[in-house]
Motif scaffolding. Structure first.
Motif, mmCIF file in Angstrom:
data_model
loop_
_atom_site.group_PDB
_atom_site.id
_atom_site.type_symbol
_atom_site.label_atom_id
_atom_site.label_comp_id
_atom_site.label_asym_id
_atom_site.label_seq_id
_atom_site.Cartn_x
_atom_site.Cartn_y
_atom_site.Cartn_z
ATOM 1 N N ASP A 22 0.831 -1.213 0.000
ATOM 2 C CA ASP A 22 0.000 0.000 0.000
ATOM 3 C C ASP A 22 0.861 1.255 0.000
ATOM 4 O O ASP A 22 0.727 2.128 0.848
ATOM 5 C CB ASP A 22 -0.968 -0.010 1.185
ATOM 6 C CG ASP A 22 -2.001 1.100 1.118
ATOM 7 O OD1 ASP A 22 -2.294 1.589 0.002
ATOM 8 O OD2 ASP A 22 -2.495 1.505 2.180
ATOM 9 N N TRP A 23 1.787 1.339 -0.952
ATOM 10 C CA TRP A 23 2.622 2.524 -1.176
ATOM 11 C C TRP A 23 3.479 2.890 0.042
ATOM 12 O O TRP A 23 3.819 4.046 0.243
ATOM 13 C CB TRP A 23 1.761 3.723 -1.597
ATOM 14 C CG TRP A 23 1.023 3.486 -2.858
ATOM 15 C CD1 TRP A 23 -0.239 3.010 -2.990
ATOM 16 C CD2 TRP A 23 1.508 3.688 -4.188
ATOM 17 N NE1 TRP A 23 -0.581 2.914 -4.318
ATOM 18 C CE2 TRP A 23 0.487 3.330 -5.081
ATOM 19 C CE3 TRP A 23 2.722 4.150 -4.707
ATOM 20 C CZ2 TRP A 23 0.627 3.407 -6.455
ATOM 21 C CZ3 TRP A 23 2.837 4.223 -6.087
ATOM 22 C CH2 TRP A 23 1.802 3.854 -6.934
ATOM 23 N N SER B 225 0.225 0.473 6.747
ATOM 24 C CA SER B 225 0.402 -0.891 6.245
ATOM 25 C C SER B 225 1.624 -1.604 6.820
ATOM 26 O O SER B 225 1.903 -2.732 6.449
ATOM 27 C CB SER B 225 0.468 -0.880 4.715
ATOM 28 O OG SER B 225 1.597 -0.179 4.269
ATOM 29 N N LEU B 226 2.346 -0.967 7.732
ATOM 30 C CA LEU B 226 3.524 -1.621 8.323
ATOM 31 C C LEU B 226 3.162 -2.929 9.022
ATOM 32 O O LEU B 226 3.792 -3.959 8.778
ATOM 33 C CB LEU B 226 4.221 -0.679 9.314
ATOM 34 C CG LEU B 226 5.032 0.444 8.711
ATOM 35 C CD1 LEU B 226 5.406 1.476 9.777
ATOM 36 C CD2 LEU B 226 6.279 -0.101 8.038
ATOM 37 N N GLU B 227 2.183 -2.879 9.886
ATOM 38 C CA GLU B 227 1.803 -4.080 10.647
ATOM 39 C C GLU B 227 1.268 -5.166 9.733
ATOM 40 O O GLU B 227 1.643 -6.332 9.856
ATOM 41 C CB GLU B 227 0.773 -3.727 11.721
ATOM 42 C CG GLU B 227 0.408 -4.893 12.627
ATOM 43 C CD GLU B 227 1.583 -5.409 13.444
ATOM 44 O OE1 GLU B 227 1.643 -6.635 13.674
ATOM 45 O OE2 GLU B 227 2.451 -4.604 13.846
ATOM 46 N N TYR C 258 1.466 11.428 3.111
ATOM 47 C CA TYR C 258 1.256 12.715 2.450
ATOM 48 C C TYR C 258 -0.004 13.400 2.949
ATOM 49 O O TYR C 258 -0.887 12.754 3.514
ATOM 50 C CB TYR C 258 1.196 12.509 0.926
ATOM 51 C CG TYR C 258 2.576 12.336 0.369
ATOM 52 C CD1 TYR C 258 3.328 13.440 -0.012
ATOM 53 C CD2 TYR C 258 3.164 11.088 0.299
ATOM 54 C CE1 TYR C 258 4.615 13.296 -0.473
ATOM 55 C CE2 TYR C 258 4.453 10.932 -0.162
ATOM 56 C CZ TYR C 258 5.170 12.048 -0.546
ATOM 57 O OH TYR C 258 6.448 11.908 -0.990
ATOM 58 N N PRO C 259 -0.116 14.711 2.695
ATOM 59 C CA PRO C 259 -1.253 15.478 3.206
ATOM 60 C C PRO C 259 -2.608 14.880 2.818
ATOM 61 O O PRO C 259 -2.813 14.455 1.688
ATOM 62 C CB PRO C 259 -1.098 16.856 2.550
ATOM 63 C CG PRO C 259 0.341 16.970 2.214
ATOM 64 C CD PRO C 259 0.797 15.568 1.917
ATOM 65 N N MET D 231 11.631 4.567 9.915
ATOM 66 C CA MET D 231 12.136 5.825 9.356
ATOM 67 C C MET D 231 11.155 6.332 8.308
ATOM 68 O O MET D 231 10.664 5.557 7.485
ATOM 69 C CB MET D 231 13.503 5.613 8.711
ATOM 70 C CG MET D 231 14.103 6.864 8.143
ATOM 71 S SD MET D 231 15.780 6.522 7.538
ATOM 72 C CE MET D 231 16.308 8.181 7.200
ATOM 73 N N CYS D 232 10.898 7.625 8.340
ATOM 74 C CA CYS D 232 10.050 8.242 7.335
ATOM 75 C C CYS D 232 10.931 8.592 6.149
ATOM 76 O O CYS D 232 11.672 9.567 6.176
ATOM 77 C CB CYS D 232 9.379 9.497 7.895
ATOM 78 S SG CYS D 232 8.243 10.229 6.717
ATOM 79 N N THR D 233 10.868 7.774 5.112
ATOM 80 C CA THR D 233 11.745 7.970 3.956
ATOM 81 C C THR D 233 11.100 8.798 2.859
ATOM 82 O O THR D 233 11.731 9.047 1.837
ATOM 83 C CB THR D 233 12.197 6.616 3.373
ATOM 84 O OG1 THR D 233 11.039 5.823 3.082
ATOM 85 C CG2 THR D 233 13.103 5.888 4.343
ATOM 86 N N GLU D 234 9.871 9.207 3.080
ATOM 87 C CA GLU D 234 9.226 10.045 2.071
ATOM 88 C C GLU D 234 8.022 10.739 2.670
ATOM 89 O O GLU D 234 7.132 10.107 3.204
ATOM 90 C CB GLU D 234 8.792 9.167 0.888
ATOM 91 C CG GLU D 234 8.276 9.903 -0.296
ATOM 92 C CD GLU D 234 7.993 8.962 -1.456
ATOM 93 O OE1 GLU D 234 6.829 8.943 -1.901
ATOM 94 O OE2 GLU D 234 8.919 8.269 -1.910
#
Length: 152
Positions: free
Chosen positions: A8-9, A14-16, A40-41, A65-68
């Protein structure tokens, strides 16, 4: 270190679902994985992102980590973009989560986006991708939260 996204992008939500059953053992015994997320917003609000990443990180004792993240100024107004970025930067500072800004195009430093199609403000059209849109927010945050630059 290996950065891995999720289904899911790579949204935090969607991590879990993607990694939960194997998150704590996926790279054993090396433990070099960092679980990356993107948001994203108006897709997810920072306080919702925080719930997802804190629960995942703390449950599985793994780094995230927030990579985007960034400002989708072509379909969101400047206020929405600024509020989202401020919220994400605050979340990352509070939770001690590393972050990167999503940037494409020519590297320029325009604290305001060159042209915001929603608000019809800025320096355009046509829109050119400003790699530092809203840099008046994230450059100071990076200076405060980043680790010191290594000395030679």
């Amino acid at each position: 270190m290996i950065l891995v996204g999720s289904a899911d992008w790579s949204h935090s939500r969607s991590l879990e679902q993607t990694w939960g059953p194997v998150a704590s053992t996926a790279d054993a015994p090396y433990n070099n994985l960092v679980f990356a997320f993107h948001d994203y917003p108006l897709d997810n609000h920072p306080w919702i992102v925080q719930k997802h990443i804190v629960k995942f990180r703390d449950t599985h004792q793994v780094p995230v980590m927030c990579t985007e993240f960034g400002a989708t100024h072509w379909d969101k107004g400047e206020t929405v973009c600024r509020e989202f970025q401020a919220g994400m930067l605050t979340l990352c500072a509070r939770e001690r989560v590393g972050w990167m800004i999503w940037a494409l195009g020519k590297l320029t430093d325009q604290p305001r986006n060159p042209y915001n199609e929603v608000d019809k403000v800025g320096f355009g059209p046509p829109r050119s991708m400003d790699s530092c849109a809203y840099s008046d927010q994230w450059i100071p945050a990076a200076r405060i939260t980043a680790s010191p630059f290594p000395q030679p």
